[in-house]
Structure formats: structure tokens, C-alpha cells
Motif scaffolding. Sequence first.
Motif, PDB file in Angstrom:
ATOM      1  N   CYS A  44       6.841  43.703  -0.332  1.00 54.01           N
ATOM      2  CA  CYS A  44       5.942  42.901   0.497  1.00 54.01           C
ATOM      3  C   CYS A  44       6.645  41.609   0.919  1.00 54.01           C
ATOM      4  CB  CYS A  44       4.674  42.563  -0.272  1.00 54.01           C
ATOM      5  SG  CYS A  44       3.774  44.005  -0.889  1.00 54.01           S
ATOM      6  N   HIS A  68       6.248  38.073   2.984  1.00 55.04           N
ATOM      7  CA  HIS A  68       5.201  37.159   3.439  1.00 55.04           C
ATOM      8  C   HIS A  68       5.581  36.425   4.727  1.00 55.04           C
ATOM      9  CE1 HIS A  68       7.253  33.398   2.379  1.00 55.04           C
ATOM     10  NE2 HIS A  68       7.715  34.015   1.296  1.00 55.04           N
ATOM     11  N   SER A  76       4.316  34.585  -1.182  1.00 55.93           N
ATOM     12  CA  SER A  76       3.943  35.934  -1.600  1.00 55.93           C
ATOM     13  C   SER A  76       2.491  36.041  -2.041  1.00 55.93           C
ATOM     14  CB  SER A  76       4.864  36.405  -2.733  1.00 55.93           C
ATOM     15  OG  SER A  76       4.747  35.563  -3.872  1.00 55.93           O
ATOM     16  N   TRP A  92      -0.396  38.114  -0.425  1.00 56.82           N
ATOM     17  CA  TRP A  92      -0.693  39.524  -0.686  1.00 56.82           C
ATOM     18  C   TRP A  92      -1.688  39.716  -1.817  1.00 56.82           C
ATOM     19  CZ3 TRP A  92       0.634  41.952   3.355  1.00 56.82           C
ATOM     20  CH2 TRP A  92       1.809  41.605   4.058  1.00 56.82           C
ATOM     21  N   TRP A 143      -3.339  43.117  -3.512  1.00 58.47           N
ATOM     22  CA  TRP A 143      -2.317  43.471  -4.503  1.00 58.47           C
ATOM     23  C   TRP A 143      -2.781  44.577  -5.442  1.00 58.47           C
ATOM     24  CZ3 TRP A 143       2.727  42.318  -4.865  1.00 58.47           C
ATOM     25  CH2 TRP A 143       3.392  42.499  -6.084  1.00 58.47           C
ATOM     26  N   ALA A 184       7.210  41.646  -4.630  1.00 55.87           N
ATOM     27  CA  ALA A 184       7.086  40.576  -3.642  1.00 55.87           C
ATOM     28  C   ALA A 184       7.879  39.377  -4.145  1.00 55.87           C
ATOM     29  CB  ALA A 184       5.621  40.189  -3.433  1.00 55.87           C
TER      30      ALA A 184
END
Length: 311
Positions: A49, A51, A57, A60, A64, A76
Motif C-alpha cells: 500500500c 500512500h 500510511s 489505509w 486495513w 505499508a
Amino acid sequence: MSHPARVGTLSLAALAKWRAAGLTVAHRGQPIFVREAGTAGAGHETLLCLHGFPTASFDWYPIWAGLCLRFPHVLAFDMLGYGFSAKPAGQDYPIITQADIAEALLRDRGVRRVHLLAHDVGDTVAQELLARDAERRAIGDRSLEIVSCVLLNGGLFPETHRASRAQKLLLSRLGPLVAATISEKRFMPSFALVFGPQTKPNAEELQVFWSLLAHDNGHRRLHRLIRYILERRANRDRWVGALQTTAVPLHLIDGALDPISGAHMVERYRQLIPNPDVSLLPEVGHYPQTEAPEAVLDAVLRFHERLTAAA
């Protein structure tokens, strides 16, 4: 197939838990904050992931838990200059460096196959990673393969990116002065403008975003972080070309009301990308994963269901 909503709400308490559950690794001498769940390694596909600007991060977090139910390993990190990662002064933070960090994290964990989920400047990092993936495929290098890529609102095409007034000021000669005078009071109303009219962050959510930005004086680096917009222009052929020619399945999830990269960007995406696969969220702005987490999680999972069915 309908998916149960498994989402979290941004809060200062959740942010504290997110940080406590993370770890810090060194990349070329700089500490990078990493959050991961599950097990990496042979036979396990990883979801990475990426950002956006100017957050981290933790964006998310609302989806998550749902992602962790679907993927055996979810990874992430806060990019260099963002969130809880290092924010060294007096230097730029180029996309190539962020892509290097992403690949280093994957290789250190023995990841061979990775799915991407990206937003905003993370989209640009994903485009660079797709370009590298194509280069590896061309020479038969299968040491690291991108299996799929989901993109959320971002400036995929420089010609459709509508920079906000604050972004334009940060890119101008006044950039260092603007960054030096940014305060929480000034940041919050400006930042809220990129959200949908009915999905704006509440007061605590704005505090969360500000705390990530201001950590270790990160707000004083904004004029350097935002230079990725100039990189997009200089590297348009490479990064747009990566989307047009990739063998990797793509899916775009976009909040239509985003003034920066909303419905107008989707129109350009449909013009330039072969067989465009798009989930357009009509009442959402620039941060779909926090404004409409259930819809985003559902779109991500449905995309991956289609991939599995087609395999």
C-alpha cells in the motif's frame, strides 16, 4: 458477491496504536516507518500500500483489517519525508527514492509477487514500479513481479492535474516561505477542500492528518516534498507509458468530486488506457479510502475476485 464492511475510523487513539504496532527499518541510513501484517515469503503474495501527499500510511487504516483478511501479507510504509519516517532537511524526496525504498522492503522480506494499492503521490511511485516491472519482464527477470495494481485519486496525467492554490504556492519561489509559515489553523481548512462536500473529515480526523504532517517538522518540508509534481511532467512519457503498455491488470478507483484528480482525470484515463477498468465514486473527493472506506474495500476485493476467477 457482497462483502461485509470491515473498516476503521481515523482517530488519535487509532493512530497511536498504528504507530505502536509498526517498526522502523533503515534505508541508506534513514529510518523508515513500516506497518505490516501476515507473513511474507515464498508462495505468499504481498499487497503493498502506497500512500499520498501530504499524509502517510495511516491513510489505509480504515480498510486495513479488510485487506488483511484477503491477503496473506499486507505491507505499508511512510515514504521518506512523510509521517513517522525520516524527514531530513535540505534535500528533495524524488519518486525514484520512494520506489527504491518500496523495492528494498519487498526484497528484504523475500517477496517475489506483489499487488499494488496506491493513492495520489503513491500512484506516481506505482507508475515508476510498473516501468521497472516492464524492464525486468523484457529481460526475463522474475525476481520481483507486480501481479496487479489498483490506483486511487492521483495525478496520473500531468495535463489533467489541477493543482490547488496551496500546491501552486508551494511550487513557486515563495514555497520555502509558505512552508515556514504553515500552521495547523491554516492547514485544516485548506486540506478539507479536497474532500467531497458530504464526506469532509471531522475535527479529530483533521488533527490526525495534521499530527502526521507536523511530526518532526514535516510541514516545513512541504515545498520539497511537492516537487513530485514537477517530476511527473519531466517523466510523463515513462510513467504514462507504463500505464499504457503494462501487462499488469489495472483498476482505477476515483472519487469524482476531487477538485485535483476527480472525474476529469477519469475521462482522460478512459481516453489513454487500453480497456480501462474503473470504479467511479460519485459523491467522494480526493481521499476515497477515508471518505468511503466500505466502497473502496468492496471495489478492491471485487477486482481481485475477477483476477482470481480469470486465472
